[in-house]
Scaffold this motif. Sequence first.
Motif, PDB file in Angstrom:
ATOM      1  N   LEU A   1       5.880   4.288  -1.299  1.00 55.26           N
ATOM      2  CA  LEU A   1       5.227   3.177  -0.616  1.00 55.26           C
ATOM      3  C   LEU A   1       3.711   3.230  -0.811  1.00 55.26           C
ATOM      4  CD1 LEU A   1       7.379   3.129   2.634  1.00 55.26           C
ATOM      5  CD2 LEU A   1       7.375   1.409   0.819  1.00 55.26           C
TER       6      LEU A   1
ATOM      7  N   ASN B   1       6.380  -1.045   5.889  1.00 56.65           N
ATOM      8  CA  ASN B   1       7.373   0.028   5.775  1.00 56.65           C
ATOM      9  C   ASN B   1       6.724   1.405   5.752  1.00 56.65           C
ATOM     10  OD1 ASN B   1       9.376  -1.839   5.823  1.00 56.65           O
ATOM     11  ND2 ASN B   1      10.106  -1.499   3.735  1.00 56.65           N
TER      12      ASN B   1
ATOM     13  N   SER C   1       3.117   2.043  -4.294  1.00 60.00           N
ATOM     14  CA  SER C   1       3.202   0.586  -4.339  1.00 60.00           C
ATOM     15  C   SER C   1       1.894  -0.051  -3.888  1.00 60.00           C
ATOM     16  CB  SER C   1       4.359   0.107  -3.450  1.00 60.00           C
ATOM     17  OG  SER C   1       4.417  -1.302  -3.411  1.00 60.00           O
TER      18      SER C   1
ATOM     19  N   THR D   1      11.516   2.109   0.203  1.00 58.70           N
ATOM     20  CA  THR D   1      12.288   1.562   1.319  1.00 58.70           C
ATOM     21  C   THR D   1      13.690   2.172   1.372  1.00 58.70           C
ATOM     22  OG1 THR D   1      11.052  -0.516   1.159  1.00 58.70           O
ATOM     23  CG2 THR D   1      13.119  -0.569   2.385  1.00 58.70           C
TER      24      THR D   1
ATOM     25  N   TYR E   1      -0.156  -5.642  -0.729  1.00 59.31           N
ATOM     26  CA  TYR E   1       1.291  -5.834  -0.618  1.00 59.31           C
ATOM     27  C   TYR E   1       1.740  -5.482   0.806  1.00 59.31           C
ATOM     28  CZ  TYR E   1       6.090  -5.968  -2.433  1.00 59.31           C
ATOM     29  OH  TYR E   1       7.397  -6.298  -2.681  1.00 59.31           O
TER      30      TYR E   1
ATOM     31  N   TYR F   1       8.118  -0.083  -4.154  1.00 64.87           N
ATOM     32  CA  TYR F   1       8.390  -0.538  -2.792  1.00 64.87           C
ATOM     33  C   TYR F   1       9.882  -0.423  -2.475  1.00 64.87           C
ATOM     34  CZ  TYR F   1       9.653  -3.895   0.826  1.00 64.87           C
ATOM     35  OH  TYR F   1      10.217  -4.495   1.924  1.00 64.87           O
ATOM     36  N   ASN F   2      10.732  -0.921  -3.375  1.00 65.15           N
ATOM     37  CA  ASN F   2      12.182  -0.858  -3.157  1.00 65.15           C
ATOM     38  C   ASN F   2      12.671   0.585  -3.074  1.00 65.15           C
ATOM     39  OD1 ASN F   2      12.455  -3.643  -3.130  1.00 65.15           O
ATOM     40  ND2 ASN F   2      12.840  -3.781  -5.321  1.00 65.15           N
TER      41      ASN F   2
ATOM     42  N   SER G   1       4.745  -2.333  -8.773  1.00 63.87           N
ATOM     43  CA  SER G   1       4.627  -2.101  -7.331  1.00 63.87           C
ATOM     44  C   SER G   1       5.908  -2.451  -6.579  1.00 63.87           C
ATOM     45  CB  SER G   1       3.459  -2.907  -6.767  1.00 63.87           C
ATOM     46  OG  SER G   1       3.661  -4.290  -6.955  1.00 63.87           O
TER      47      SER G   1
ATOM     48  N   ALA H   1       5.028  -3.403   1.829  1.00 60.98           N
ATOM     49  CA  ALA H   1       4.893  -1.955   1.604  1.00 60.98           C
ATOM     50  C   ALA H   1       4.087  -1.314   2.725  1.00 60.98           C
ATOM     51  CB  ALA H   1       4.225  -1.698   0.253  1.00 60.98           C
TER      52      ALA H   1
END
Length: 252
Positions: free
Chosen positions: A80, A96, A83, A65, A90, A61-62, A57, A93
């Motif tokens: 996202l 964002n 994730s 983003t 989370y 997420y990274n 996850s 996530a």
Amino acid sequence: MKQLLVFFLSFCFSYAVSAQENNEVLFNKGMDAFNQKDYATSVKIFNDLVKIDSLNSVLHYNLGTAYLHMQNTGLSIYHLEKSLKLQPGYEPARINLNFAEKLKTKVTKGNLPIPQQQMLYSVFNFLKPNSWAYLAIGSMVLSVLVLIGYRFSQNATAKKLLFATSIFLLIVSTGSYFISENQSGYLLSNHYVIIKDTDVVLMQEPRTVSKITSTLTEGDKAFIKEETNQWVKIQLQNDTIGWVEKNNVLMY
């Protein structure tokens, strides 16, 4: 033969440690590129890592983003959402994702159906599928060992306790197995799609000459109802149903 086995196991362990170290190095490079606002390099690195560990996850997420900073709406929302599918609680996530949703040119109101597997996944998400599988195996082994102890015990009270413990461990093992199966099935199955391009047409039938139901925009989310090799039948947030070509969507 014994020395060969020891050498093989040592090699496998060393390889696993080396691969983990390489992944950590790549992860740090991806974060460095992101912090230096080199989002294209960051995306490339995290894409490579996601291919290795698709159920991570944090990686999704990274990646989402980084796509968000590049204003790539479709891919940002997709990663996202992925994730959050892997880790429903989370919060970074989710935050964002709200920002990514604001990049959409058209906001669609409404709610999508929730798969039954998702509800069960959310309840038992405090352990991952592999952990549930290990628990199933471990409790089964313990159940057998306790049952052997029951067989050879001479004390009536101890026999009752050992038998009850064995049954309890068997129930734990069976339950953990089914939870692991449900968790794995949910994570590996596709339930939703994200539209990855602009001006994607939703067709009434799964063919290119069918009547157009509506036009979709990048980042739109829909629930999967049916699939063919080329087409997927989806339900939009406003409950509109139609067919879209698979090459226009990202499935998760």
